[in-house]
Design a protein around this motif. Sequence first.
Motif, PDB file in Angstrom:
ATOM      1  N   ALA A  45     -10.382   4.641  16.550  1.00  0.00           N
ATOM      2  CA  ALA A  45      -9.714   5.934  16.738  1.00  0.00           C
ATOM      3  C   ALA A  45     -10.311   6.774  17.862  1.00  0.00           C
ATOM      4  O   ALA A  45      -9.570   7.441  18.595  1.00  0.00           O
ATOM      5  N   PRO A  46     -11.657   6.796  18.044  1.00  0.00           N
ATOM      6  CA  PRO A  46     -12.203   7.653  19.103  1.00  0.00           C
ATOM      7  C   PRO A  46     -11.748   7.305  20.511  1.00  0.00           C
ATOM      8  O   PRO A  46     -11.849   8.153  21.398  1.00  0.00           O
ATOM      9  N   VAL A  47     -11.234   6.097  20.742  1.00  0.00           N
ATOM     10  CA  VAL A  47     -10.771   5.733  22.089  1.00  0.00           C
ATOM     11  C   VAL A  47      -9.300   6.078  22.301  1.00  0.00           C
ATOM     12  O   VAL A  47      -8.757   5.830  23.380  1.00  0.00           O
ATOM     13  N   SER A  48      -8.676   6.671  21.317  1.00  0.00           N
ATOM     14  CA  SER A  48      -7.253   6.997  21.402  1.00  0.00           C
ATOM     15  C   SER A  48      -6.992   8.186  22.328  1.00  0.00           C
ATOM     16  O   SER A  48      -7.572   9.257  22.167  1.00  0.00           O
ATOM     17  N   GLY A  49      -6.077   7.998  23.266  1.00  0.00           N
ATOM     18  CA  GLY A  49      -5.671   9.099  24.124  1.00  0.00           C
ATOM     19  C   GLY A  49      -4.984  10.198  23.347  1.00  0.00           C
ATOM     20  O   GLY A  49      -5.132  11.388  23.662  1.00  0.00           O
ATOM     21  N   THR A  50      -4.225   9.836  22.328  1.00  0.00           N
ATOM     22  CA  THR A  50      -3.573  10.832  21.481  1.00  0.00           C
ATOM     23  C   THR A  50      -4.608  11.734  20.815  1.00  0.00           C
ATOM     24  O   THR A  50      -4.445  12.963  20.771  1.00  0.00           O
ATOM     25  N   PHE A  51      -5.674  11.129  20.313  1.00  0.00           N
ATOM     26  CA  PHE A  51      -6.755  11.895  19.686  1.00  0.00           C
ATOM     27  C   PHE A  51      -7.406  12.829  20.695  1.00  0.00           C
ATOM     28  O   PHE A  51      -7.583  14.031  20.446  1.00  0.00           O
ATOM     29  N   ARG A  52      -7.759  12.305  21.859  1.00  0.00           N
ATOM     30  CA  ARG A  52      -8.423  13.120  22.889  1.00  0.00           C
ATOM     31  C   ARG A  52      -7.573  14.322  23.282  1.00  0.00           C
ATOM     32  O   ARG A  52      -8.063  15.456  23.341  1.00  0.00           O
ATOM     33  N   ARG A  53      -6.319  14.058  23.568  1.00  0.00           N
ATOM     34  CA  ARG A  53      -5.451  15.138  24.071  1.00  0.00           C
ATOM     35  C   ARG A  53      -5.152  16.170  22.988  1.00  0.00           C
ATOM     36  O   ARG A  53      -5.189  17.382  23.247  1.00  0.00           O
ATOM     37  N   ALA A  54      -4.845  15.713  21.782  1.00  0.00           N
ATOM     38  CA  ALA A  54      -4.519  16.658  20.704  1.00  0.00           C
ATOM     39  C   ALA A  54      -5.721  17.516  20.348  1.00  0.00           C
ATOM     40  O   ALA A  54      -5.593  18.732  20.144  1.00  0.00           O
ATOM     41  N   ALA A  55      -6.903  16.907  20.277  1.00  0.00           N
ATOM     42  CA  ALA A  55      -8.111  17.663  19.942  1.00  0.00           C
ATOM     43  C   ALA A  55      -8.430  18.688  21.013  1.00  0.00           C
ATOM     44  O   ALA A  55      -8.734  19.854  20.710  1.00  0.00           O
ATOM     45  N   SER A  56      -8.350  18.282  22.272  1.00  0.00           N
ATOM     46  CA  SER A  56      -8.663  19.198  23.370  1.00  0.00           C
ATOM     47  C   SER A  56      -7.653  20.339  23.435  1.00  0.00           C
ATOM     48  O   SER A  56      -8.023  21.508  23.637  1.00  0.00           O
ATOM     49  N   ARG A  57      -6.388  20.026  23.248  1.00  0.00           N
ATOM     50  CA  ARG A  57      -5.347  21.056  23.290  1.00  0.00           C
ATOM     51  C   ARG A  57      -5.521  22.071  22.156  1.00  0.00           C
ATOM     52  O   ARG A  57      -5.401  23.281  22.351  1.00  0.00           O
ATOM     53  N   TYR A  58      -5.821  21.553  20.946  1.00  0.00           N
ATOM     54  CA  TYR A  58      -6.006  22.426  19.795  1.00  0.00           C
ATOM     55  C   TYR A  58      -7.168  23.404  20.022  1.00  0.00           C
ATOM     56  O   TYR A  58      -7.047  24.615  19.778  1.00  0.00           O
ATOM     57  N   LEU A  59      -8.285  22.887  20.502  1.00  0.00           N
ATOM     58  CA  LEU A  59      -9.440  23.765  20.712  1.00  0.00           C
ATOM     59  C   LEU A  59      -9.188  24.754  21.844  1.00  0.00           C
ATOM     60  O   LEU A  59      -9.586  25.919  21.758  1.00  0.00           O
ATOM     61  N   ALA A  60      -8.525  24.313  22.907  1.00  0.00           N
ATOM     62  CA  ALA A  60      -8.230  25.234  24.004  1.00  0.00           C
ATOM     63  C   ALA A  60      -7.385  26.394  23.516  1.00  0.00           C
ATOM     64  O   ALA A  60      -7.612  27.550  23.901  1.00  0.00           O
ATOM     65  N   GLU A  61      -6.426  26.110  22.645  1.00  0.00           N
ATOM     66  CA  GLU A  61      -5.562  27.168  22.123  1.00  0.00           C
ATOM     67  C   GLU A  61      -6.346  28.196  21.317  1.00  0.00           C
ATOM     68  O   GLU A  61      -6.028  29.386  21.340  1.00  0.00           O
ATOM     69  N   HIS A  62      -7.395  27.755  20.637  1.00  0.00           N
ATOM     70  CA  HIS A  62      -8.157  28.652  19.760  1.00  0.00           C
ATOM     71  C   HIS A  62      -9.364  29.289  20.463  1.00  0.00           C
ATOM     72  O   HIS A  62      -9.925  30.266  19.939  1.00  0.00           O
ATOM     73  N   LEU A  63      -9.745  28.758  21.619  1.00  0.00           N
ATOM     74  CA  LEU A  63     -10.918  29.303  22.311  1.00  0.00           C
ATOM     75  C   LEU A  63     -10.550  30.223  23.447  1.00  0.00           C
ATOM     76  O   LEU A  63     -11.410  30.932  23.973  1.00  0.00           O
ATOM     77  N   ARG A  64      -9.299  30.240  23.872  1.00  0.00           N
ATOM     78  CA  ARG A  64      -8.890  31.117  24.965  1.00  0.00           C
ATOM     79  C   ARG A  64      -8.816  32.560  24.479  1.00  0.00           C
ATOM     80  O   ARG A  64      -8.349  32.849  23.394  1.00  0.00           O
ATOM     81  N   GLY A  65      -9.265  33.439  25.330  1.00  0.00           N
ATOM     82  CA  GLY A  65      -9.114  34.878  25.077  1.00  0.00           C
ATOM     83  C   GLY A  65     -10.065  35.416  24.020  1.00  0.00           C
ATOM     84  O   GLY A  65     -10.836  34.717  23.420  1.00  0.00           O
TER      85      GLY A  65
END
Length: 253
Positions: A233-253
């Motif tokens: 699972a850690p090599v999954s592009g879906t995992f990488r992108r979804a995790a990064s997108r989720y955190l970016a949404e919650h860390l901005r501003g």
Amino acid sequence: MTVFAMAPDGVRIALHELGDPDGSPVLLIHGFSSNAQRNWIDTRWGDALAAEGLRGIAMDLRGHGDSDRPSVGYTVPHFLDDVDAVLEQLALPEAPGAIGYSMGARLLWRHAGTRQHAFRALVLGGLPAGDPFQRFDVDLAHRALRSEAEPGEMESFVVELAGIFPEHDPATLVTLAGEVSHTLFDPELAPPSAPTLLMTGDKDRRASDTRELLPLLVDGRFEEIPGRNHVNAPVSGTFRRAASRYLAEHLRG
């Protein structure tokens, strides 16, 4: 460049940077028998983090990677202290996000649940609702490692994982699993209050019950990682992108 945080017992915890060096900080914690290089750096998590303006700080758990490998000192409180030491070393102006996988996810659940303001958002991958070490016999595993006994299912799994990467010492990792098993994971004791995304491979037999954790979370979401099991699972592009997108949404501003 590798830098080190010093745990209260003198163990050095290695830290590795990836992603956008000027981005919002995210702590990354790998799973049992892996390390920052194998789990995050070699699998291109840095690209996904950078694309979302995130700075990754990946720690090697004690006994793994470039961190120290003491002969003992692998209880759950030791690992919680290590995360505290890393956060103190980083001295960030505000709480970061965090991503953990498997053992790293259990550690983050425990840490964030008992230190409610340590992280602003979490992504926890491959997290079972129970504890995989609850039926682990450390003495049997050590004998199996020396080819002196036939291991049971859990001992066989741990011994196999402990020897998967040549940079690690299998006996140290078996000892680690034994000490961690003294404090079994109980997610109901102190669930995190921070927004949390749970992600598990749809072929993951080791964490097939992740969804059962959702009712414990104040702000939780679950997403499957298609076509992945607990190991890949850690090599999954879906995992990488979804995790990064989720955190970016919650860390901005």
